[in-house]
Write a protein that holds these residues in place. Sequence first.
Motif, PDB file in Angstrom:
ATOM      1  N   UNK A 204      13.751 -66.575 -22.324  1.00  0.00           N
ATOM      2  CA  UNK A 204      14.186 -65.201 -22.512  1.00  0.00           C
ATOM      3  C   UNK A 204      15.685 -65.108 -22.244  1.00  0.00           C
ATOM      4  N   UNK A 205      16.474 -65.172 -23.320  1.00  0.00           N
ATOM      5  CA  UNK A 205      17.907 -64.959 -23.122  1.00  0.00           C
ATOM      6  C   UNK A 205      18.349 -63.616 -23.671  1.00  0.00           C
ATOM      7  N   UNK A 206      17.382 -62.822 -24.107  1.00  0.00           N
ATOM      8  CA  UNK A 206      17.647 -61.407 -24.293  1.00  0.00           C
ATOM      9  C   UNK A 206      17.866 -60.908 -25.694  1.00  0.00           C
ATOM     10  N   UNK A 207      18.376 -61.753 -26.606  1.00  0.00           N
ATOM     11  CA  UNK A 207      18.805 -61.207 -27.883  1.00  0.00           C
ATOM     12  C   UNK A 207      18.471 -62.131 -29.048  1.00  0.00           C
ATOM     13  N   UNK A 208      18.301 -61.484 -30.202  1.00  0.00           N
ATOM     14  CA  UNK A 208      18.222 -62.202 -31.469  1.00  0.00           C
ATOM     15  C   UNK A 208      19.635 -62.215 -32.075  1.00  0.00           C
ATOM     16  N   UNK A 209      19.729 -62.145 -33.394  1.00  0.00           N
ATOM     17  CA  UNK A 209      21.043 -62.169 -34.033  1.00  0.00           C
ATOM     18  C   UNK A 209      21.876 -60.968 -33.591  1.00  0.00           C
ATOM     19  N   UNK A 210      21.281 -59.788 -33.626  1.00  0.00           N
ATOM     20  CA  UNK A 210      22.052 -58.599 -33.249  1.00  0.00           C
ATOM     21  C   UNK A 210      21.218 -57.548 -32.533  1.00  0.00           C
ATOM     22  N   UNK A 211      20.025 -57.893 -32.145  1.00  0.00           N
ATOM     23  CA  UNK A 211      19.139 -56.946 -31.468  1.00  0.00           C
ATOM     24  C   UNK A 211      18.502 -57.582 -30.241  1.00  0.00           C
ATOM     25  N   UNK A 212      18.104 -56.750 -29.279  1.00  0.00           N
ATOM     26  CA  UNK A 212      17.361 -57.293 -28.138  1.00  0.00           C
ATOM     27  C   UNK A 212      15.995 -57.785 -28.582  1.00  0.00           C
ATOM     28  N   UNK A 213      15.417 -58.696 -27.820  1.00  0.00           N
ATOM     29  CA  UNK A 213      14.081 -59.192 -28.123  1.00  0.00           C
ATOM     30  C   UNK A 213      13.046 -58.403 -27.340  1.00  0.00           C
ATOM     31  N   UNK A 214      11.852 -58.359 -27.893  1.00  0.00           N
ATOM     32  CA  UNK A 214      10.788 -57.568 -27.265  1.00  0.00           C
ATOM     33  C   UNK A 214      10.470 -58.095 -25.870  1.00  0.00           C
ATOM     34  N   UNK A 215      10.234 -59.404 -25.764  1.00  0.00           N
ATOM     35  CA  UNK A 215       9.836 -59.965 -24.482  1.00  0.00           C
ATOM     36  C   UNK A 215      10.924 -59.781 -23.416  1.00  0.00           C
ATOM     37  N   UNK A 216      12.183 -59.796 -23.827  1.00  0.00           N
ATOM     38  CA  UNK A 216      13.253 -59.713 -22.833  1.00  0.00           C
ATOM     39  C   UNK A 216      13.335 -58.341 -22.190  1.00  0.00           C
ATOM     40  N   UNK A 217      12.819 -57.317 -22.858  1.00  0.00           N
ATOM     41  CA  UNK A 217      12.876 -55.961 -22.303  1.00  0.00           C
ATOM     42  C   UNK A 217      11.566 -55.553 -21.638  1.00  0.00           C
ATOM     43  N   UNK A 218      10.611 -56.470 -21.656  1.00  0.00           N
ATOM     44  CA  UNK A 218       9.350 -56.210 -20.958  1.00  0.00           C
ATOM     45  C   UNK A 218       9.516 -56.612 -19.499  1.00  0.00           C
ATOM     46  N   UNK A 219       8.890 -55.899 -18.625  1.00  0.00           N
ATOM     47  CA  UNK A 219       9.021 -56.199 -17.195  1.00  0.00           C
ATOM     48  C   UNK A 219       8.351 -57.525 -16.847  1.00  0.00           C
ATOM     49  N   UNK A 220       8.775 -58.056 -15.717  1.00  0.00           N
ATOM     50  CA  UNK A 220       8.185 -59.289 -15.190  1.00  0.00           C
ATOM     51  C   UNK A 220       6.663 -59.153 -15.106  1.00  0.00           C
ATOM     52  N   UNK A 221       6.196 -58.031 -14.604  1.00  0.00           N
ATOM     53  CA  UNK A 221       4.760 -57.831 -14.395  1.00  0.00           C
ATOM     54  C   UNK A 221       4.000 -57.784 -15.719  1.00  0.00           C
ATOM     55  N   UNK A 222       4.579 -57.131 -16.708  1.00  0.00           N
ATOM     56  CA  UNK A 222       3.895 -57.016 -17.988  1.00  0.00           C
ATOM     57  C   UNK A 222       3.820 -58.362 -18.696  1.00  0.00           C
ATOM     58  N   UNK A 223       4.892 -59.143 -18.616  1.00  0.00           N
ATOM     59  CA  UNK A 223       4.863 -60.479 -19.210  1.00  0.00           C
ATOM     60  C   UNK A 223       3.801 -61.328 -18.517  1.00  0.00           C
ATOM     61  N   UNK A 224       3.755 -61.255 -17.204  1.00  0.00           N
ATOM     62  CA  UNK A 224       2.781 -62.040 -16.446  1.00  0.00           C
ATOM     63  C   UNK A 224       1.363 -61.665 -16.858  1.00  0.00           C
ATOM     64  N   UNK A 225       1.087 -60.369 -16.993  1.00  0.00           N
ATOM     65  CA  UNK A 225      -0.245 -59.933 -17.406  1.00  0.00           C
ATOM     66  C   UNK A 225      -0.562 -60.413 -18.826  1.00  0.00           C
ATOM     67  N   UNK A 226       0.438 -60.347 -19.693  1.00  0.00           N
ATOM     68  CA  UNK A 226       0.228 -60.770 -21.079  1.00  0.00           C
ATOM     69  C   UNK A 226      -0.224 -62.228 -21.132  1.00  0.00           C
ATOM     70  N   UNK A 227       0.522 -63.085 -20.463  1.00  0.00           N
ATOM     71  CA  UNK A 227       0.211 -64.504 -20.574  1.00  0.00           C
ATOM     72  C   UNK A 227      -1.036 -64.896 -19.783  1.00  0.00           C
ATOM     73  N   UNK A 228      -1.283 -64.240 -18.703  1.00  0.00           N
ATOM     74  CA  UNK A 228      -2.544 -64.516 -18.007  1.00  0.00           C
ATOM     75  C   UNK A 228      -3.719 -64.105 -18.882  1.00  0.00           C
ATOM     76  N   UNK A 229      -3.549 -62.998 -19.615  1.00  0.00           N
ATOM     77  CA  UNK A 229      -4.593 -62.575 -20.542  1.00  0.00           C
ATOM     78  C   UNK A 229      -4.801 -63.553 -21.677  1.00  0.00           C
ATOM     79  N   UNK A 230      -3.767 -64.331 -21.997  1.00  0.00           N
ATOM     80  CA  UNK A 230      -3.876 -65.349 -23.048  1.00  0.00           C
ATOM     81  C   UNK A 230      -4.354 -66.690 -22.504  1.00  0.00           C
ATOM     82  N   UNK A 231      -4.635 -66.746 -21.209  1.00  0.00           N
ATOM     83  CA  UNK A 231      -5.169 -67.984 -20.643  1.00  0.00           C
ATOM     84  C   UNK A 231      -4.122 -68.915 -20.066  1.00  0.00           C
ATOM     85  N   UNK A 232      -2.943 -68.396 -19.757  1.00  0.00           N
ATOM     86  CA  UNK A 232      -1.882 -69.206 -19.179  1.00  0.00           C
ATOM     87  C   UNK A 232      -1.612 -68.791 -17.738  1.00  0.00           C
ATOM     88  N   UNK A 233      -1.046 -69.690 -16.988  1.00  0.00           N
ATOM     89  CA  UNK A 233      -0.585 -69.380 -15.635  1.00  0.00           C
ATOM     90  C   UNK A 233       0.944 -69.500 -15.649  1.00  0.00           C
TER      91      UNK A 233
END
Length: 794
Positions: A204-233
């Motif tokens: 997560x370095x924050x940006x694409x060519x000229x826009x922010x990325x979705x994952x970079x603006x999601x909170x730490x907690x939401x990303x953690x929940x997303x990936x745990x829901x996908x079966x990752x730790x």
Amino acid sequence: MSKKDPLTKEQLHTIDAWWRAANYLSACQLYLLDNPLLREPLKPEHLKHNIVGHWGTCPGQNFIYTHLNRAIVKYDLDMIYICGPGHGGNAVVAQDYLDGSYSEIYPNISQDIGGMKRLFRQFSFPGGIPCHTAPETPGSINEGGELGYSLAHAFGAIMDNPDLIAACVVGDGEAETAPLAAAWHSNKFLNPMTDGAVLPILHLNGFKVSNPTIFSRISHEEIEMFFKGCGWEPRFVEGSDPKTMHQKMAAALDWAIREIQRVQEYARTTGDVTRPHWPMIVLRSPKGWTGPKEVDGKQVEGSWRAHMAPIPVHDGKPGRIQELEKWLKSYHPEELFDENGAPIPALQEIAPKGEHRMGANPHANGGLLLRDLRIPDFREYALDVPQPGAVEAEDMTVLGAYARDLMARNLKGRNFRIFSPDEAASNRLSQVFAASGRRWSDSIDPSADENLSHDGRVMDAALSEHLCQGWLEGYLLTGRHGFLNSYEAFIRTVDSMVSQHAKWLKVCRQLPWRQSIASLNYVLSSNVWQQDHNGFTHQDPGFLDHVANKKADVVRLYLPPDANCLLSCFDHCIQSRNQINVMVASKLPRPQWLSLDEAIKHCTHGIGIWQWASNDQGSEPDAILACCGDTPTLETLAAVTILRHYLPDLKIRVINVVDLMKLQPHTEHPHGLTDEDYDALFTTDAPIIFAFHGYPTLVHELTYRRHNKKLHVRGYKEEGTITTPFDMRVRNDIDRFHLVMDTVKRLPQLGNSASYLIQEMKDKLVEHRQYINTHGQDLPEVRDWKWNGGKGIY
């Protein structure tokens, strides 16, 4: 070193030095620097002046790669690196150069001042190398020119490679693509006993060519929940201070490697393959990290502006050169390279050695590891066809028996898999389940589930063409074999993916160090001509057009008219190398035309006159009826029976095409016919009525240079609905009645004598329409039609 910090002061210093060296080399490639160690003041002539393009210094990739090197050495790992972020080629090239693997393959890019100059001057420059990880990049199996495929490739690579770890860096822009989004679920198809492991690193370095990325603006907690829901730790490494980040990354990697080893050891000692939560790392760092903070008063580090060369020296503004020099010198290259330009001994000592270097890992040059399949004799599966049309069978069912035994013979070798998006049974390959089940890593309900297996070799339980394609590509690129079976219409989902693979193969053919890999094979069924209850949505033969436009030495298109021809084609394709083979086959009961010996000869030639269906022997043909594909072949032969009944003196030549590229001139495609051979088949002036499986324009494109211009092609023209099989042909004018009318209209010598036959055909079409509207099925004379040597009417 404290309990919290896994790196000693000396290790920290050396790792940071390697990272700085890689960042320096990456930055110098951006500017095609001709002053490698800045031993004299930087001048305009040392730079390329028209720097354009969306590429940066890739400090995050260099950071990850550097720490992976440390883990390889510490844990004695067999690891490959898959670069997901698109324009990150300069980072991987820099890393290969530092560990020496680049110079081994390209001796002119030597580890000295001269070699360093050549390294810099080739980057994204005419005659040089791409700005992304490409076939030219040692250690790469993932083309970075298009985003989305890295994670699926990584999983394909580790299937049946129990000791391999694929470290896959996923860019946060790439993570927004559909193929990548589906690929997170690939962990549901992993067996820790028999497969290796994928270590995803979401950067997560924050940006694409000229826009922010979705994952970079999601909170730490939401990303953690997303990936745990996908079966990752997930384990997070977040920050910008290099010293702190080195310690965090080292700790996270140590944890991830130990977790992988723990999961695998448990499964391999207990036999318990219950799906674990596999480790992954989320790295959050600034875009353009360690680069210029600002340029012209505008933020660069930590903004989208770092997506490209951060200091635009090409604009000629005063002070730009000095600003660039100051930035490059901040990496202190004089501390990292000796006076000759070689990496200092301290750096060389910490690099992995030999094949443990990710740039030299043989899995990333899969042809080095490729072993031939144990092939059954396809002749043993042949149908007995005593005479044309005497037998009916499902072509795909016949192939299914061959595929079953092919699977069985290669179970121990663990180098063959079948990939299909939940369609193996629908496409009549159910017999393969007698040899191996569908791969599935979660719970299996014996009362509801069929053919699921924790160690299945059929990758059929994910309804995603993207995943099947990506897995198969990764499997092939690391030295194994397989094929993808899918519905013809929906293989279009991976059009772009097959384009990228074709480009990869084209470039690899030009690189002597890249060894040949097994071909990418497609078996497409549930084709356009009989969809019954599915209708218009399931009708699209355009994959043929798409593939036909790719490089001629890579692509092959086969349309076998019956089961014995399908066996012959498949046996050839599954043993071929460095090609993309597309086979389109019928899965429904069809008349069988050729005995095995006849089929072998016909498929070897790829095109030929069917003498048993023709009556022009010893004379010039009045008309040529050509066909390509199972349904066009059936309708052509039915049209021949009508013509020969009503016009017995008409001389007809029937030509069947199995290898579509035979139509193209030999100067355009290696399988193409010479003009002499083409004219011998099609003559130079007889009218050709060509019934084609796909879009008619493709045949015109392939034959437009041929001498005989009297070509009339019937094929799919985007007419379709939920209707009877024969009505589908009628709606697209490829049915026997239209073919008869097309023929006689192109024979002016018949005069008015053909008018009655045309009227008869028109009447038949009206009768057909009335019948299906009343009875919901085709006319009995159509349903029950059989070839009888061309003597019967219908």
